[in-house]
Design an enzyme around this catalytic site. Sequence first.
Site, PDB file in Angstrom:
ATOM      1  N   GLU A 198       7.314  73.574  27.841  1.00 31.36           N
ATOM      2  CA  GLU A 198       8.146  73.857  26.671  1.00 31.36           C
ATOM      3  C   GLU A 198       9.409  72.986  26.733  1.00 31.36           C
ATOM      4  O   GLU A 198      10.158  73.044  27.700  1.00 31.36           O
ATOM      5  CB  GLU A 198       8.526  75.341  26.711  1.00 31.36           C
ATOM      6  CG  GLU A 198       9.288  75.795  25.500  1.00 31.36           C
ATOM      7  CD  GLU A 198       9.590  77.285  25.554  1.00 31.36           C
ATOM      8  OE1 GLU A 198      10.057  77.766  26.595  1.00 31.36           O
ATOM      9  OE2 GLU A 198       9.370  77.961  24.537  1.00 31.36           O
ATOM     10  N   GLU A 226       8.712  88.903  25.465  1.00 28.51           N
ATOM     11  CA  GLU A 226       8.457  87.827  24.496  1.00 28.51           C
ATOM     12  C   GLU A 226       8.966  86.547  25.126  1.00 28.51           C
ATOM     13  O   GLU A 226      10.176  86.349  25.245  1.00 28.51           O
ATOM     14  CB  GLU A 226       9.208  88.094  23.186  1.00 28.51           C
ATOM     15  CG  GLU A 226       8.775  89.337  22.445  1.00 28.51           C
ATOM     16  CD  GLU A 226       7.383  89.224  21.854  1.00 28.51           C
ATOM     17  OE1 GLU A 226       6.769  88.144  21.924  1.00 28.51           O
ATOM     18  OE2 GLU A 226       6.897  90.246  21.334  1.00 28.51           O
ATOM     19  N   GLY A 260      13.007  85.756  26.166  1.00 32.02           N
ATOM     20  CA  GLY A 260      13.610  84.642  26.888  1.00 32.02           C
ATOM     21  C   GLY A 260      12.539  83.825  27.575  1.00 32.02           C
ATOM     22  O   GLY A 260      11.386  83.799  27.137  1.00 32.02           O
ATOM     23  N   LYS A 267      21.864  93.381  25.805  1.00 31.12           N
ATOM     24  CA  LYS A 267      22.644  92.271  26.352  1.00 31.12           C
ATOM     25  C   LYS A 267      22.290  90.980  25.631  1.00 31.12           C
ATOM     26  O   LYS A 267      21.172  90.488  25.742  1.00 31.12           O
ATOM     27  CB  LYS A 267      22.348  92.100  27.849  1.00 31.12           C
ATOM     28  CG  LYS A 267      23.371  91.196  28.512  1.00 31.12           C
ATOM     29  CD  LYS A 267      22.887  90.568  29.800  1.00 31.12           C
ATOM     30  CE  LYS A 267      22.265  89.209  29.593  1.00 31.12           C
ATOM     31  NZ  LYS A 267      23.123  88.181  29.019  1.00 31.12           N
ATOM     32  N   CYS A 317      10.624  79.778  19.805  1.00 35.83           N
ATOM     33  CA  CYS A 317       9.594  80.048  20.813  1.00 35.83           C
ATOM     34  C   CYS A 317       8.215  79.644  20.303  1.00 35.83           C
ATOM     35  O   CYS A 317       7.376  79.201  21.078  1.00 35.83           O
ATOM     36  CB  CYS A 317       9.623  81.499  21.222  1.00 35.83           C
ATOM     37  SG  CYS A 317       9.650  82.610  19.820  1.00 35.83           S
ATOM     38  N   VAL A 357      12.268  84.049  33.756  1.00 37.72           N
ATOM     39  CA  VAL A 357      13.092  85.269  33.843  1.00 37.72           C
ATOM     40  C   VAL A 357      12.249  86.485  33.470  1.00 37.72           C
ATOM     41  O   VAL A 357      12.378  87.551  34.078  1.00 37.72           O
ATOM     42  CB  VAL A 357      14.364  85.143  32.968  1.00 37.72           C
ATOM     43  CG1 VAL A 357      15.132  86.458  32.953  1.00 37.72           C
ATOM     44  CG2 VAL A 357      15.252  84.019  33.467  1.00 37.72           C
TER      45      VAL A 357
END
Length: 496
Positions: free
Chosen positions: A400, A270, A248, A195, A304, A252
């Site tokens: 972040e 990750e 992500g 997805k 990231c 989540v």
Amino acid sequence: MSVPTPSAATQAFISQPIGLFINNEFVLSDSGNTLELNNPATGEHVASVAHGGISDMERAVASARQAFDDSEWSRMRPRERQNLLWKLADLMERDGQVLAELECLNNGKSAAVARAMDVQLCIDFLRYMAGWATKLGGSTVEPSLPLLPDAHFHGFTRREPIGVVGAIVAWNFPLLLACWKIAPALATGCTIVIKPADETPLSLLKLAELVKEAGYPAGVLNVITGPGSVVGAALSSHPQVNKLTFTGSTQVGQTIGKAAMDNMTRVTLELGGKSPVLVLEDANLEEAIAGAAQAIFFNHGQVCSAGSRLYVHRKHYETVVQGIAEIANNMKLGNAMDPSVDMGPLISKKQQNSVQRFIDQGRAEGARIVCGGESFGPGFFVKPTVIADVKQDSELVQEEIFGPVLVCQPFDTLEEAVQLANDNIYGLGASIWSNDLAAVHRLIPQIKSGSVWVNCHSALDPVLPFGGYKLSGLGREMGEEVISAYTEHKSVLIKV
Ligand code: NAP
Ligand code: MG
């Protein structure tokens, strides 16, 4: 100079109705709903794709299950899996420009950089994993079994594909994050339902077309677009999915990890990062300045492992901060289909607002905005921003931001540098800028992050595993280590 238009091949791809990819066919969603995609640089409509729901996801999982349990794919030899991955890599090479232009239209990133970096890293990783397809061995062992002293045994282990993989990815590297999951799944003989983020499905759907052209059997790879809170959540808790792999946000990722545990689904996460850049007293300042600017501004800071916290030895603090600001001030922002543009827009209005809120908070806290600090449109642009003299406990340092915003502080001793670098919930990457080998080697084991780069930053290669300490995730992608994430390790003991 006017902005170049996308190639005819790219325009042909986005002007057709683009469906979900299930069982080697593009199909409509059961609801008939579509997702409208706009270019983040201009706001103009780019394409429509089918918008999947839970029933579509069920179809995709059933197709992947069937392909795994009983099909040409499950009987295929490693050599053939190797050849298919090579074929897919060759097709990506052929259509590299289209894939890069789709990344640009859909995400806003530079088409030229996407071709040279995102797409090339995908191709390289597919070829690296193709090599592993024929090398998935176990080991032989000699058991002792104390209660049967006179019996003879033969013990060995074998690696078996884990089964159906459910993969969910973010929008910042739509194709690359997907390939980090697809390549090991296909090399080890798994099947996959993936997805993409709802913002950026285009390049992955193009890849699906190439998967079919390469000759993969039906059901081996399936792509479902749809909202994460619906389709992603259903995929995460699906009992027929044997492995979940997610890139992500930490928030989540934690939800997905909990859902996975209900079925003991194997999981790789990750997640976010807030990676420090340490410039030591002896550093080559010219290289450190250019490298630190690249570490934060590459991909508009939406990385990231972006080097988003800068710590500089006090002696060079002002020089380095001003040097990075000068690079930022000279960056050309705009529609990154134009190869002369250095930085495109952020992905969405929501992201632009979120980044701007952090900058405004820094201003309100009395930090020094050395350059940038503003957003503009049309499109979702934020100027590359350097904020000096922030406090270590500020949210700007601890959270972040995921945009082109660098926060800077000086340090006096190496002990202090390590303490500041590790004072964060994340632990994805860190870079050290120095030629003092003794100091560098003292620091490497003390830094709590999955990657440490020396005189470079976010430099990724298929041969090295990538992943996080602390809240940056669980498990590793790439390198030899990724094999264990996509296989079960079976022990066999034969009494002979
Ligand atoms: P996000 O909101 O967590 O979304 C990531 C993916 O998860 C999207 O496909 C999203 O779908 C889906 N999703 C959302 N809610 C879900 C749920 N309840 N269940 C299952 N799936 C769900 O992250 P983002 O804001 O798009 O991406 C930025 C984050 O990714 C940053 O924190 C960044 O650090 C991290 N990241 C990490 C790495 C790494 O390798 N460590 C690499 C890149 C990015 P929809 O968008 O379609 O709703
Ligand atoms: Mg999203």
